[in-house]
Design a protein around this motif. Structure first.
Motif, mmCIF file in Angstrom:
data_model
loop_
_atom_site.group_PDB
_atom_site.id
_atom_site.type_symbol
_atom_site.label_atom_id
_atom_site.label_comp_id
_atom_site.label_asym_id
_atom_site.label_seq_id
_atom_site.Cartn_x
_atom_site.Cartn_y
_atom_site.Cartn_z
ATOM 1 N N ALA A 310 0.835 -1.206 0.000
ATOM 2 C CA ALA A 310 0.000 0.000 0.000
ATOM 3 C C ALA A 310 0.866 1.251 0.000
ATOM 4 O O ALA A 310 0.568 2.230 -0.697
ATOM 5 C CB ALA A 310 -0.908 -0.016 1.229
ATOM 6 N N CYS A 311 1.956 1.213 0.759
ATOM 7 C CA CYS A 311 2.865 2.372 0.789
ATOM 8 C C CYS A 311 3.481 2.599 -0.584
ATOM 9 O O CYS A 311 3.600 3.738 -1.054
ATOM 10 C CB CYS A 311 3.967 2.149 1.818
ATOM 11 N N LEU A 312 3.898 1.491 -1.207
ATOM 12 C CA LEU A 312 4.483 1.612 -2.552
ATOM 13 C C LEU A 312 3.476 2.220 -3.511
ATOM 14 O O LEU A 312 3.808 3.078 -4.343
ATOM 15 C CB LEU A 312 4.892 0.233 -3.060
ATOM 16 N N HIS A 313 2.244 1.764 -3.403
ATOM 17 C CA HIS A 313 1.181 2.276 -4.275
ATOM 18 C C HIS A 313 0.996 3.783 -4.066
ATOM 19 O O HIS A 313 0.849 4.545 -5.023
ATOM 20 C CB HIS A 313 -0.114 1.531 -3.971
ATOM 21 N N ALA A 314 1.034 4.200 -2.797
ATOM 22 C CA ALA A 314 0.888 5.633 -2.505
ATOM 23 C C ALA A 314 2.033 6.420 -3.130
ATOM 24 O O ALA A 314 1.829 7.478 -3.744
ATOM 25 C CB ALA A 314 0.850 5.842 -0.994
ATOM 26 N N LEU A 315 3.239 5.873 -3.013
ATOM 27 C CA LEU A 315 4.410 6.560 -3.581
ATOM 28 C C LEU A 315 4.305 6.668 -5.098
ATOM 29 O O LEU A 315 4.524 7.733 -5.694
ATOM 30 C CB LEU A 315 5.680 5.781 -3.235
ATOM 31 N N TYR A 316 3.950 5.547 -5.718
ATOM 32 C CA TYR A 316 3.802 5.541 -7.174
ATOM 33 C C TYR A 316 2.724 6.525 -7.606
ATOM 34 O O TYR A 316 2.892 7.266 -8.567
ATOM 35 C CB TYR A 316 3.432 4.131 -7.655
ATOM 36 N N SER A 317 1.600 6.523 -6.868
ATOM 37 C CA SER A 317 0.486 7.394 -7.252
ATOM 38 C C SER A 317 0.892 8.860 -7.169
ATOM 39 O O SER A 317 0.490 9.672 -7.988
ATOM 40 C CB SER A 317 -0.716 7.161 -6.333
ATOM 41 N N LEU A 318 1.695 9.177 -6.153
ATOM 42 C CA LEU A 318 2.133 10.563 -6.025
ATOM 43 C C LEU A 318 3.125 10.943 -7.113
ATOM 44 O O LEU A 318 3.150 12.084 -7.571
ATOM 45 C CB LEU A 318 2.777 10.775 -4.644
ATOM 46 N N SER A 319 3.951 9.978 -7.486
ATOM 47 C CA SER A 319 4.995 10.324 -8.459
ATOM 48 C C SER A 319 4.500 10.266 -9.908
ATOM 49 O O SER A 319 5.138 10.838 -10.796
ATOM 50 C CB SER A 319 6.194 9.395 -8.289
ATOM 51 N N LEU A 320 3.365 9.619 -10.139
ATOM 52 C CA LEU A 320 2.888 9.503 -11.531
ATOM 53 C C LEU A 320 2.688 10.856 -12.214
ATOM 54 O O LEU A 320 3.166 11.056 -13.341
ATOM 55 C CB LEU A 320 1.579 8.699 -11.567
ATOM 56 N N PRO A 321 1.992 11.829 -11.564
ATOM 57 C CA PRO A 321 1.773 13.105 -12.264
ATOM 58 C C PRO A 321 3.046 13.923 -12.420
ATOM 59 O O PRO A 321 3.062 14.896 -13.166
ATOM 60 C CB PRO A 321 0.793 13.851 -11.344
ATOM 61 N N MET A 322 4.105 13.542 -11.709
ATOM 62 C CA MET A 322 5.347 14.325 -11.797
ATOM 63 C C MET A 322 6.185 13.923 -13.009
ATOM 64 O O MET A 322 7.202 14.543 -13.295
ATOM 65 C CB MET A 322 6.189 14.097 -10.540
ATOM 66 N N ARG A 323 5.783 12.884 -13.664
ATOM 67 C CA ARG A 323 6.602 12.415 -14.791
ATOM 68 C C ARG A 323 6.549 13.416 -15.936
ATOM 69 O O ARG A 323 5.559 14.120 -16.131
ATOM 70 C CB ARG A 323 6.080 11.067 -15.301
#
Ligand SMILES: NC(=O)C1=CN([C@@H]2O[C@H](COP(=O)(O)OP(=O)(O)OC[C@H]3O[C@@H](n4cnc5c(N)ncnc54)[C@H](OP(=O)(O)O)[C@@H]3O)[C@@H](O)[C@H]2O)C=CC1
Ligand SMILES: [Fe+3]
Length: 528
Positions: A310-323
């Protein structure tokens, strides 16, 4: 069940109980052989708990300054003569140097605290070796799972359990009393043949992780493949769209919550199954099937892996729009819209967003907020897993799961809720132990608790035993002083579905507390 049985407490306090010869209140002296880290911490801890301490060293003068002034430092011979009970805080290799003390050590209790460098799978344990060197002394294995640091800082953090074993139950119970005086929770592991298992425990780092990790990997592969077929392969084959760029990030990000949720459900399902088993059998004093026992034992690790996903998912979700690619897609969308000539009337006469755009913005905002909100309940459930962490594992083997389950239950469940849950759980007929023997514990606070031994008739094979512990809850929550008011004394006559729905209501009233609050306790080895 007769009324008199209802009135009899499960656990009694023995106010006039005798205290062992080395109890602090009776002026008993505890000896320590060795002056290393462990010996120093132990001496400090014992002194703080009111014991008299003598320390035996090969060179008492050299080590005089490193112990508190209250601890008497002397030669090993003198220490052995002064104390009836001695902690052997030496390494196994140095046990043979004590051979000359075999005479004075006869009929005394030796507590072996040693650990090994490697997991011992075959040979004799250190405690058995010590017992073979001193056949006229009584050897108790214990305190090896407690570090010198934990002794010094007190058992506030980390695991409070001290596993004990010995061939002499009386010696075991005396050492248990000392452990309790120091603030630890003694756990009776039986005869000295359990020493090897106890010695291996500190060497097992991160136990029970293999199954949860393999499970998580399997689930990850399954969901990744599923999402790949659905989001990449299918559009490619049917609509000829190339979406392979989603593989490294977006697919991963969709897969992680799937794995996390399935793992989380696997944490809570065995608790429900365990409750079902107990209701169905009409008793909580029988061992769970092996697969359920193992499943219950792995819940903590499964929950933590779920939390990690779940933590990984949160991190990925936050970083997705920054790409960069996300920004590129955004700009290209905007350019496309401008190229298509805008979308009608502007809010406020021109500078603001059009109504259509506003709707899209709202739509996107809501869509972005929804996943965060829908993960919150899961986050709450996952966080409850964190408090289950033990520094060393609850020993595996018969009843291990239930022991862990009950320890956890005791930790988390408010006494009010426990009473309510116990009311709806059927209990077996509760009879006193045939022997009826009471145990006495030396302790600094005067009267020691007398504990009720395990149910003999409920578990004829001797497999499942109720954990013995003084009932602090009963006293602090409405119970009369010293009396344990056990809420259940008879088989529950209600049909299964009524009992289940009542349990469910209790759980609901506690706000998703759920199955982890279910008390077991029937399969536990006695805590002395
Ligand atoms: N440190 C810890 O956190 C824990 C330690 N333990 C166990 O406690 C025991 C002691 O550990 P620890 O205190 O850290 O060890 P140390 O090495 O700090 O101390 C061991 C003691 O053994 C004595 N000793 C050293 N060499 C010899 C020798 N050749 N012959 C006879 N005696 C000798 C010394 O006492 P002196 O010179 O005064 O005779 C020395 O102080 C070990 O078995 C360890 O496994 C268990 C749990 C935790
Ligand atoms: Fe999400």
């Amino acid at each position: 069940m007769p009324e008199s049985d209802m009135a009899r407490p499960l656990l009694e306090r023995d106010h006039g109980g005798s205290v062992g010869p080395w109890g602090p209140s009776s002026g008993g002296t505890v000896g320590i052989l060795g002056t290393g880290d462990f010996a120093r911490s132990l001496a400090t801890c014992l002194l703080c708990s009111g014991f008299k301490v003598v320390v035996g060293s090969r060179n008492p003068k050299r080590n005089a300054g490193i112990f508190p002034a209250e601890a008497e430092l002397m030669s090993q011979e003198e220490a052995v003569k002064r104390a009836e009970l001695l902690f052997v805080a030496l390494y196994k290799e140095h046990y043979c140097t004590l051979r000359s003390l075999a005479g004075p050590l006869a009929h005394k209790i030796l507590i072996d605290v040693s650990n090994n460098q490697e997991v011992n799978t075959k040979g004799e344990s250190n405690a058995e070796y010590l017992a073979s060197l001193f056949p006229h002394s009584t050897v108790v294995k214990g305190f090896n799972v407690v570090s010198a640091w934990a002794l010094q800082s007190g058992p506030k953090d980390g695991n409070k359990q001290v596993l004990l074993c010995s061939n002499c139950p009386e010696a075991r119970s005396h050492v248990a009393g000392i452990a309790r005086s120091l603030g630890f929770t003694p756990v009776d592991m039986g005869s000295l043949s359990s020493a090897r298992e106890i010695e291996n425990i500190p060497l097992r780092l991160l136990p029970f992780w293999k199954v949860p990790l393999v499970l998580a990997l399997g689930l990850f592969l399954f969901f990744y493949l599923y999402n790949f077929v659905r989001a990449v392969l299918h559009p490619y084959l049917i609509e000829n769209q190339n979406k392979f760029y989603k593989m490294p990030l977006e697919l991963l990000n969709i897969t992680l919550p799937c794995v996390s949720y399935v793992l989380l459900s696997l944490v809570y399902v065995p608790g429900v199954l365990a409750a079902f088993y107990q209701l169905r059998r009409g008793t909580k004093y029988r061992r769970f099937p092996h697969w359920l026992d193992q499943w219950l034992l792995h819940r903590k690790q499964i929950g933590l892996v779920s939390f990690f996903c779940a933590c990984l998912h949160a991190l990925y979700s936050l970083s997705l729009p920054m790409r960069r690619s996300a920004r590129y897609l955004l700009i290209s969308d905007a350019v496309k819209q401008v190229g298509e000539g805008g979308s009608g009337r502007r809010v406020g006469g021109g500078a603001g967003l059009a109504h259509g755009d506003l709707r899209i913005v709202w739509h996107h905002g809501a869509r972005a907020a929804l996943p965060i909100g829908r993960h919150l309940p899961a986050l709450r459930l996952q966080l409850t897993q964190l408090e289950r962490i033990h520094l060393h594992p609850v020993p595996a083997g018969p009843g291990g799961a239930a022991r862990q389950h009950a320890a956890h239950t005791r930790l988390r469940m408010e006494p009010g809720l426990r009473r309510k849950v116990l009311q709806v759980l059927p209990a077996p007929h509760l009879h006193p132990h045939p022997g009826g023997a009471q145990r006495h514990y030396p302790g600094p606070s005067g009267p020691a608790p007398a504990l009720r031994p395990p149910q003999a008739d409920a578990d004829p094979q001797g497999l499942g035993e109720e954990e013995l512990r003084p009932d602090h809850d009963a006293q602090s929550h409405g119970g009369s002083a010293g009396k344990f008011q056990h809420p259940v004394r008879r088989r529950c006559p209600l049909p299964l579905w009524v009992q289940l729905s009542r349990i469910y209501c209790v759980y609901l009233s506690q706000g998703m507390g759920g199955p982890t609050h279910k008390p077991t306790g029937g399969l536990l080895p006695p805590v002395l």
